[in-house]
Design an enzyme around this catalytic site. Structure first.
Site, PDB file in Angstrom:
ATOM      1  N   GLU A  98       0.842  -1.199   0.000  1.00 11.86           N
ATOM      2  CA  GLU A  98       0.000   0.000   0.000  1.00 11.86           C
ATOM      3  C   GLU A  98       0.877   1.248   0.000  1.00 11.86           C
ATOM      4  O   GLU A  98       2.011   1.218   0.476  1.00 11.86           O
ATOM      5  CB  GLU A  98      -0.901  -0.091   1.254  1.00 11.86           C
ATOM      6  N   ASP A  99       0.342   2.346  -0.509  1.00  7.52           N
ATOM      7  CA  ASP A  99       1.174   3.547  -0.602  1.00  7.52           C
ATOM      8  C   ASP A  99       1.392   4.231   0.747  1.00  7.52           C
ATOM      9  O   ASP A  99       2.497   4.657   1.054  1.00  7.52           O
ATOM     10  CB  ASP A  99       0.609   4.547  -1.624  1.00  7.52           C
ATOM     11  N   ASP A 102      -1.998   6.261   7.176  1.00  7.64           N
ATOM     12  CA  ASP A 102      -2.218   7.603   7.722  1.00  7.64           C
ATOM     13  C   ASP A 102      -2.937   7.420   9.068  1.00  7.64           C
ATOM     14  O   ASP A 102      -2.303   7.098  10.072  1.00  7.64           O
ATOM     15  CB  ASP A 102      -3.048   8.364   6.680  1.00  7.64           C
ATOM     16  N   LYS A 130       2.676   7.936   7.831  1.00  9.78           N
ATOM     17  CA  LYS A 130       2.440   9.258   8.436  1.00  9.78           C
ATOM     18  C   LYS A 130       2.022   9.011   9.881  1.00  9.78           C
ATOM     19  O   LYS A 130       0.864   9.139  10.268  1.00  9.78           O
ATOM     20  CB  LYS A 130       1.339   9.985   7.656  1.00  9.78           C
TER      21      LYS A 130
HETATM   22  C1  PRP Z   1      -5.349   6.515   0.672  1.00 11.45           C
HETATM   23  C2  PRP Z   1      -4.252   5.480   0.742  1.00 11.45           C
HETATM   24  C3  PRP Z   1      -4.748   4.524   1.781  1.00 11.45           C
HETATM   25  C4  PRP Z   1      -5.532   5.411   2.724  1.00 11.45           C
HETATM   26  C5  PRP Z   1      -4.693   5.706   3.922  1.00 11.45           C
HETATM   27  O1  PRP Z   1      -6.330   6.054  -0.197  1.00 11.45           O
HETATM   28  O2  PRP Z   1      -4.037   4.852  -0.505  1.00 11.45           O
HETATM   29  O3  PRP Z   1      -5.581   3.526   1.230  1.00 11.45           O
HETATM   30  O4  PRP Z   1      -5.832   6.621   2.017  1.00 11.45           O
HETATM   31  O5  PRP Z   1      -5.393   6.482   4.844  1.00 11.45           O
HETATM   32  P1  PRP Z   1      -5.836   5.958   6.286  1.00 11.45           P
HETATM   33  O6  PRP Z   1      -4.653   5.287   6.915  1.00 11.45           O
HETATM   34  O7  PRP Z   1      -6.218   7.244   6.999  1.00 11.45           O
HETATM   35  O8  PRP Z   1      -7.002   5.032   6.112  1.00 11.45           O
HETATM   36  P2  PRP Z   1      -7.414   6.966  -0.910  1.00 11.45           P
HETATM   37  O9  PRP Z   1      -8.740   6.776  -0.235  1.00 11.45           O
HETATM   38  O10 PRP Z   1      -6.904   8.377  -1.020  1.00 11.45           O
HETATM   39  O11 PRP Z   1      -7.543   6.302  -2.358  1.00 11.45           O
HETATM   40  P3  PRP Z   1      -6.480   6.123  -3.550  1.00 11.45           P
HETATM   41  O12 PRP Z   1      -5.518   5.031  -3.110  1.00 11.45           O
HETATM   42  O13 PRP Z   1      -7.299   5.699  -4.720  1.00 11.45           O
HETATM   43  O14 PRP Z   1      -5.771   7.443  -3.774  1.00 11.45           O
END
Ligand code: PRP
Length: 179
Positions: A98-99, A102, A130
């Site tokens: 996963e990227d 947060d 993060k």
């Molecule tokens: C982002 C990211 C994670 C998530 C992390 O996804 O890829 O899945 O937010 O945040 P968290 O730890 O607060 O849950 P996003 O919903 O932006 O979708 P995307 O991957 O399509 O950009």
């Protein structure tokens, strides 16, 4: 550098070096297993593609697309699955790639869901952590970089679906998202 980027946090080369390092560690730690590499669309896709090319064990690939709504307790009921895995996970060693972690809400829900479905193990790899924003009791087993609470884009990460294809990770100018 893109005009909307305030500064580059990690260059292409820094990312390549660190992704290779972490992937080699995971390759070593999971040697002998046949993991199911689960990519989380869309943000994780570039990291996923680079990461798995350093894994030498037999690997199967699958993908999910999820979005979270509400940030209450880590319940899979609050995670909206927009695209589910093609196959089952029962008895599998799942490697989530996963990227970013947060709040931790997304990965807490996903891990819980995959374990409920019978995964033998769930290992989480994130490009970015993060950490100071974490609200859920979850951590990535491996991460490439711990980052400050800044709005980062590039290398898969977006703002309003833009900037995903930038080859580096940059901090977005506040003027862009405060419009
Ligand atoms: C982002 C990211 C994670 C998530 C992390 O996804 O890829 O899945 O937010 O945040 P968290 O730890 O607060 O849950 P996003 O919903 O932006 O979708 P995307 O991957 O399509 O950009």
């Amino acid at each position: 550098m893109h005009k909307d980027i305030q500064r580059i946090l990690f260059t292409e080369e820094q990312i390549r070096t660190r992704v290779t390092e972490v992937a080699k560690q995971v390759d070593c730690d999971l040697a002998g297993k046949t993991p199911l590499a689960v990519g989380i669309l869309k943000g994780g896709i570039i990291f996923y593609a680079d990461f798995i090319r350093h894994l030498t064990m037999p690997l199967e690939l699958d993908f999910m697309a999820v979005s979270s709504y509400g940030s209450g307790t880590a319940s899979s009921g609050n995670l909206k699955i927009r695209k589910d895995l093609d196959g089952g996970v029962k008895g599998r060693d799942v490697l989530i790639i996963e990227d970013i972690i947060d709040s931790g809400f997304t990965l807490a829900c996903l891990k819980k869901l995959l374990l409920e479905r019978g995964a033998a193990s769930v290992t989480i790899v994130t490009l970015l952590d993060k950490r100071e924003r974490r609200t859920e009791d979850i951590h990535s087993d491996y991460n490439c970089f711990i980052i400050p609470d800044e709005f980062v884009v590039g290398y898969g990460l977006d703002f309003d679906e833009k900037y995903r294809s930038l080859p580096y990770i940059g901090i977005l100018k506040p003027s862009v998202y405060q419009k």
